[in-house]
Design a protein around this motif. Structure first.
Motif, PDB file in Angstrom:
ATOM      1  N   HIS A   1      27.292   9.414 -62.774  1.00 25.11           N
ATOM      2  CA  HIS A   1      28.052  10.682 -62.154  1.00 25.11           C
ATOM      3  C   HIS A   1      26.749  11.597 -61.498  1.00 25.11           C
ATOM      4  O   HIS A   1      27.108  12.859 -61.289  1.00 25.11           O
TER       5      HIS A   1
ATOM      6  N   SER B   1      25.752  16.960 -57.814  1.00 23.32           N
ATOM      7  CA  SER B   1      26.230  16.428 -59.168  1.00 23.32           C
ATOM      8  C   SER B   1      27.171  17.558 -59.787  1.00 23.32           C
ATOM      9  O   SER B   1      27.479  18.658 -59.170  1.00 23.32           O
ATOM     10  N   TRP B   2      27.325  17.162 -61.044  1.00 19.41           N
ATOM     11  CA  TRP B   2      28.040  18.178 -61.890  1.00 19.41           C
ATOM     12  C   TRP B   2      27.248  19.497 -61.881  1.00 19.41           C
ATOM     13  O   TRP B   2      26.138  19.418 -62.476  1.00 19.41           O
TER      14      TRP B   2
ATOM     15  N   ARG C   1      32.861  10.190 -56.040  1.00 18.14           N
ATOM     16  CA  ARG C   1      31.904   9.378 -55.653  1.00 18.14           C
ATOM     17  C   ARG C   1      31.997   8.363 -54.823  1.00 18.14           C
ATOM     18  O   ARG C   1      31.228   8.264 -53.893  1.00 18.14           O
TER      19      ARG C   1
ATOM     20  N   PHE D   1      28.430  14.711 -69.076  1.00 16.87           N
ATOM     21  CA  PHE D   1      28.133  14.387 -67.524  1.00 16.87           C
ATOM     22  C   PHE D   1      26.857  15.168 -67.399  1.00 16.87           C
ATOM     23  O   PHE D   1      26.382  14.768 -66.160  1.00 16.87           O
TER      24      PHE D   1
ATOM     25  N   SER E   1      35.731  12.620 -60.899  1.00 12.92           N
ATOM     26  CA  SER E   1      34.398  12.610 -60.520  1.00 12.92           C
ATOM     27  C   SER E   1      34.017  11.017 -59.940  1.00 12.92           C
ATOM     28  O   SER E   1      33.463  11.089 -58.915  1.00 12.92           O
TER      29      SER E   1
ATOM     30  N   TRP F   1      29.717  19.222 -57.346  1.00 15.76           N
ATOM     31  CA  TRP F   1      30.945  19.196 -58.236  1.00 15.76           C
ATOM     32  C   TRP F   1      31.034  20.231 -59.021  1.00 15.76           C
ATOM     33  O   TRP F   1      30.392  20.244 -60.120  1.00 15.76           O
TER      34      TRP F   1
ATOM     35  N   LEU G   1      26.639  12.389 -56.417  1.00 19.99           N
ATOM     36  CA  LEU G   1      27.686  12.459 -55.993  1.00 19.99           C
ATOM     37  C   LEU G   1      27.641  13.115 -54.359  1.00 19.99           C
ATOM     38  O   LEU G   1      26.628  13.311 -53.872  1.00 19.99           O
TER      39      LEU G   1
END
Length: 590
Positions: A177, A140-141, A260, A171, A256, A184, A180
């Motif tokens: 998001h 993920s972020w 994804r 995010f 993003s 990220w 993923l």
């Protein structure tokens, strides 16, 4: 076919994992089914938890995200208290003691020896002051990085802190998001030095200007696909897009979402965005982004500031922000050198108190594993600089102390091949005490990474060290591949790997010999990086010789096969793990 990790994530991931984690914490370590360890440990990462390595079963590393490295008043003291109370294991580190805070190269915090049963209380304490472990790891972020003195720099082009803060709010926990293909990593740079390190991030916003409706606007050009790991480093590439600060969230979300939908979920080794850029190229990436993921039409790139970038570019730059620097308001920020990014809990608490006493209480973490105390009252600056703590964490350190970075290593990490933190401390002190620094050299970067995962960012250092194994006198010993001449700045480049599998106790001798050659053969005061750049790879190989010196290394044995490298009895069979919530060994069913 999706990978097994994708299968695990499809069953449970993201925010929903928290409830199960709390259940496991209430019931104890043994409540996690043994045949489901791998899948649950993968899911736990989304909440900032990595299970530690073999021999340390039931213990976790906890990562706390601090966007842009900003620790607001009151937060650092809570971190210190949590470390002091909950980050103590069965054995102490001989250099740093029994409870430490690690500052990372992504401006985050890592704590070790965390027990599953303590996680609920730790979360309560962290969240009470606005800190979180959410998405500190996982697919993920990740923690958003940037210039650590955003909003405090007299020379900055645009204040990027509100932008990074807005991205974090948008995010973190965002279900769209949260899953993923892989991690990220996002950077936002607002200064002309380039210290946000956008070149090595998946998504980078870098300072630029563009004329819009007859008015020159400050904002960001967008780059995609940087990264260091897997022996396949990439510099991020321009996708010919400019956005204003208030458009960053929309563009970032579109990038993003594209990742994804189009990132590789069938081959986890190729799942990073850099490989999609390799396959598609930047023109196709931009076209698909424009046609399928944004409303309206993307602007073309503006005029960037990359020709002014100096961060990590070689001698004479101080983009690490160590030292005393005036802020726009007349107060000062003071950057402290924290050797290998590790500080004991008591020192961390003392620093939190000093930040309260002399400044606003705010402290910031840099991408060079250092700390910055901001808003120091100009009338009390000298008094602050005289504090005893600054003797150990100096704002004016020796070049070898200033430039030393190390990852976690075999102390806790299952991927690492060699011991790192304590070894880099010993390297730095030995070099400081025995090797003459060439005239004019103020910055010399040595990055030591325990494996190819590149957490210590070795490819962008003057001297890069990557953990390996070799044989010496017929015995297996820890060793390093050595690279030279990496750095960012206006013309970023990765290190050339020129020496392979050098025994760990011969590395300081190699560096000393290398600097002697540099001093003897440099031209017109050139920097070390310039010196390396004018040699081809064949000339760099054998430029200096590894050598045993007075340096002694206590970690030459295979520390990966110990339960803890610093234990009196480090044999795997001596491990007390797994342990219960009180740290007592859990009896074997046998």
């Amino acid at each position: 076919m999706p990978t097994k990790v994708e299968g695990w994530k499809s069953e449970a991931y993201g925010n929903e994992v928290r409830d199960r984690l709390l259940e496991f914490a209430e019931e104890g370590w043994e409540s996690i089914p043994e045949d489901e360890h791998d899948e649950w440990f993968e899911r736990f990462k989304w909440w900032g938890l990595y299970h530690q390595r073999k021999g340390q079963e039931s213990y976790f590393m906890m990562r706390i995200g601090t966007p842009n490295g900003v620790l607001e008043p009151g937060q650092l003291e809570v971190v210190a208290d949590v470390a002091d109370e909950f980050a103590r294991g069965p054995a102490d580190n001989p250099e740093f003691g029994g409870a430490v805070c690690d500052w990372t190269t992504r401006q985050s915090i890592q704590l070790h020896w965390i027990k599953l049963e303590d996680i609920p209380e730790i979360w309560d304490r962290l969240e009470s002051v606005g800190l979180s472990t959410q998405q500190a790891c996982g697919d993920s972020w990740r923690n958003i990085v940037g210039c650590p003195v955003a909003g405090k720099d007299t020379e900055e082009f645009v204040d990027a802190w509100p932008v990074a803060e807005a991205l974090n709010e948008e995010f973190t926990g965002n279900e769209e998001h949260s899953n993923l293909p892989r991690k990220w990593k996002v950077s936002v740079t607002g200064c002309s030095e380039g210290c946000g390190q956008g070149d090595i991030n998946d998504l980078a916003f870098e300072p630029a200007t563009k004329e819009i409706d007859g008015e020159e606007r400050k904002g960001f050009n967008v780059r995609v696909g940087g990264g260091l790991a897997r022996k396949e480093p990439r510099l991020s590439r321009s996708i010919d897009v400019f956005c204003t600060p208030d458009e960053v969230s929309e563009v970032a979300g579109a990038c993003s979402a594209l990742f994804r939908e189009h990132g590789d979920r069938e081959n986890r080794f190729n799942a990073r965005i850099k490989f999609l850029i390799d396959e598609w190229g930047t023109e196709k990436f931009r076209r698909v982004l424009d046609e399928e993921f944004v409303d309206g039409e993307l602007r073309t790139a503006g005029e960037d500031l990359r020709d002014q970038y100096t961060y990590n570019a070689g001698d004479g730059e101080h983009g690490d922000h160590v030292g005393v620097h005036e802020q726009p308001d007349g107060n000062y920020y003071v950057g402290l050198s924290v050797l290998v990014g590790r500080m004991g809990a008591e020192d961390t608490r003392t620093l939190a108190h000093l930040a309260d006493e002399y400044g606003s209480g705010e402290v910031r973490i840099t991408q060079r594993q250092n700390l910055i105390v901001t808003d120091v009252d100009s009338d009390r600056l000298d008094e602050f600089l005289d504090e005893p703590l600054l003797e150990d964490y100096s704002p004016d350190p020796h070049p070898f102390m200033r430039g030393s970075i190390a990852c976690t290593g075999t102390e806790y990490c299952s991927l690492s091949i060699v011991e790192t933190k304590n070894r880099m401390v010993r390297y730095a002190r030995h070099l400081r005490d025995t090797v003459a620094v060439p005239d004019g050299v103020e910055d010399f970067h040595i990055h030591l990474s325990g494996c190819t995962a590149s957490c210590a960012q070795p490819q962008i250092a003057d001297v890069s060290l990557r953990g390996m194994k070799t044989r010496k006198d017929g015995e297996p010993v820890e060793a390093f591949d050595i690279g030279l001449g990496g750095g960012l700045g206006e013309n970023p480049q990765f290190a050339d790997w020129v020496e392979m599998r050098v025994a760990a106790d011969e590395v300081p001798g190699y560096i000393g010999n290398l600097l002697s050659v540099f001093e003897a053969e440099r031209e017109d005061g050139e920097s070390f990086r310039e010196f390396v750049a004018r040699h081809d790879e064949d000339d760099l190989t054998g430029l200096a010789e590894p050598e045993e010196t007075g340096y002694e290394d206590p970690y030459m044995h295979n520390t990966k096969m110990t339960w803890y490298p610093y234990a009196d009895d480090d044999d795997m069979s001596a491990s007390p793990a797994p342990t219960d919530g009180s740290g007592e060994p859990i009896p074997s069913d046998d």
